[in-house]
Motif scaffolding. Structure first.
Motif, PDB file in Angstrom:
ATOM      1  N   UNK A 136       0.841  -1.190   0.000  1.00  0.00           N
ATOM      2  CA  UNK A 136       0.000   0.000   0.000  1.00  0.00           C
ATOM      3  C   UNK A 136       0.879   1.244   0.000  1.00  0.00           C
ATOM      4  N   UNK A 137       0.256   2.400  -0.092  1.00  0.00           N
ATOM      5  CA  UNK A 137       1.020   3.651  -0.066  1.00  0.00           C
ATOM      6  C   UNK A 137       1.668   3.893   1.287  1.00  0.00           C
ATOM      7  N   UNK A 138       1.101   3.246   2.341  1.00  0.00           N
ATOM      8  CA  UNK A 138       1.634   3.432   3.691  1.00  0.00           C
ATOM      9  C   UNK A 138       2.687   2.401   4.066  1.00  0.00           C
ATOM     10  N   UNK A 139       2.689   1.256   3.377  1.00  0.00           N
ATOM     11  CA  UNK A 139       3.652   0.224   3.708  1.00  0.00           C
ATOM     12  C   UNK A 139       3.170  -1.154   3.296  1.00  0.00           C
ATOM     13  N   UNK A 140       3.830  -2.170   3.831  1.00  0.00           N
ATOM     14  CA  UNK A 140       3.482  -3.554   3.540  1.00  0.00           C
ATOM     15  C   UNK A 140       2.449  -4.073   4.537  1.00  0.00           C
ATOM     16  N   UNK A 141       1.471  -4.833   4.040  1.00  0.00           N
ATOM     17  CA  UNK A 141       0.563  -5.578   4.907  1.00  0.00           C
ATOM     18  C   UNK A 141       1.081  -7.008   4.931  1.00  0.00           C
ATOM     19  N   UNK A 225       3.379  -2.635   8.056  1.00  0.00           N
ATOM     20  CA  UNK A 225       4.781  -2.290   8.267  1.00  0.00           C
ATOM     21  C   UNK A 225       5.067  -1.029   7.458  1.00  0.00           C
ATOM     22  N   UNK A 226       5.230   0.112   8.102  1.00  0.00           N
ATOM     23  CA  UNK A 226       5.480   1.363   7.356  1.00  0.00           C
ATOM     24  C   UNK A 226       6.714   1.251   6.462  1.00  0.00           C
TER      25      UNK A 226
END
Length: 291
Positions: A136-141, A225-226
């Protein structure tokens, strides 16, 4: 564990247990130091000897273990040059964050023994082992399990990376390395039973009643995870060699530290690389007690 940190605040030990980083605002624990000189090696050895003697050498996961690992990653630009992106910046930033806040780290890197005859992608559950669900734009899922996170419930941060050659070609979603707080939403720990529930006699159980180091399985239930905490993802070859990069700089408390260093360099195929040279610096600090 608290007693080890108290050593750093003890006026009689403070100068031995801490140092002043060039890029820091105050003293830091010597277990985070990246030795650049003979004097710094001596300083590190003296400090780690105090911690080892405090626990009679019985604690294999005292803070100096992972502190050295994160320091070695921050001192491995040649490895992260191959990773690309902001990975090396992330590793250095994470190192400084842990150092400046004197955090206690654990790690987890072993896949749970579900079906050992099959690789990660061949398991009945695609997320029996820790893997990437989404970028995602925020990090890993991420979702799945890893073990054994010694001190998982008591540590501040957990570092995650794979064992060497545990990720096969085509299994990019299992190739990841990162560090996050142990209190992150969606992360929980399943612990083994303790050696001592607090009711054992220290006379009858002198070690088990004093030096418990709890092991745990880390369960990631769609954990975010950012990006600034991701060191590597999606690169199988590099994921399989990251462990070597940290082993090369991780001290062992064996009396034959010098021989152990040479054996590990041969085993890991480090040759005359910069990693091997760093390995020699760190191992010399542990092997030599007559400096």
């Amino acid at each position: 564990m608290a007693q080890l940190y108290d050593c750093q605040a003890d006026p009689a030990l403070h100068s031995t247990m801490t140092y002043l980083p060039d890029d820091g605002d105050g003293p830091a624990g010597v277990s985070f130091i990246i030795p650049r000189s003979h004097a710094e090696l001596v300083h590190r050895r003296k400090a780690m000897r105090i911690w080892a003697e405090t626990t009679f050498g019985t604690m294999g996961r005292s803070p100096d273990f992972l502190n050295t690992v994160v320091a070695s990653l921050a001192d491995a630009p040649e490895f992260f040059a191959d990773v690309g992106g902001k990975s090396f910046d992330n590793a250095q930033r994470y190192y400084r964050y842990c150092r400046d806040n004197d955090l206690f780290l654990t790690h987890t890197l072993v896949n749970p023994p579900v079906d050992r005859s099959k690789s990660a992608s061949q398991q009945a559950d695609a997320y029996a082992y820790l893997g990437i669900v989404e970028e995602t734009k925020d990090g890993l899922i991420v979702r799945g399990a890893k073990m054994l996170a010694t001190h998982g419930p008591t540590a501040d941060e957990i570092m995650v990376y794979p064992l060497p050659f545990s990720v096969r070609p085509g299994e990019e979603k299992y190739a990841l390395a990162f560090g996050i707080p142990t209190g992150t939403k969606g992360l929980r720990f399943i612990c083994r039973e303790p050696f001592d529930a607090g009711d054992q006699s220290e006379w009858a159980h002198p070690l088990g009643a004093r030096f418990e180091e709890p092991d745990a399985m880390a369960i990631f239930d769609d954990v975010l995870v950012p990006w600034d905490r991701v060191f590597l993802h999606g690169k199988v070859d590099l994921a399989n060699t990251l462990f070597r990069a940290h082993r090369a700089a991780t001290p062992h408390r064996a009396s034959d530290g010098g021989a152990r260093a040479r054996q590990m360099r041969i085993h890991d195929g480090a040759g005359d690389s910069a990693v091997a040279q760093r390995q020699d610096r760190y191992f010399c600090a542990c092997a030599r007690t007559d400096w």
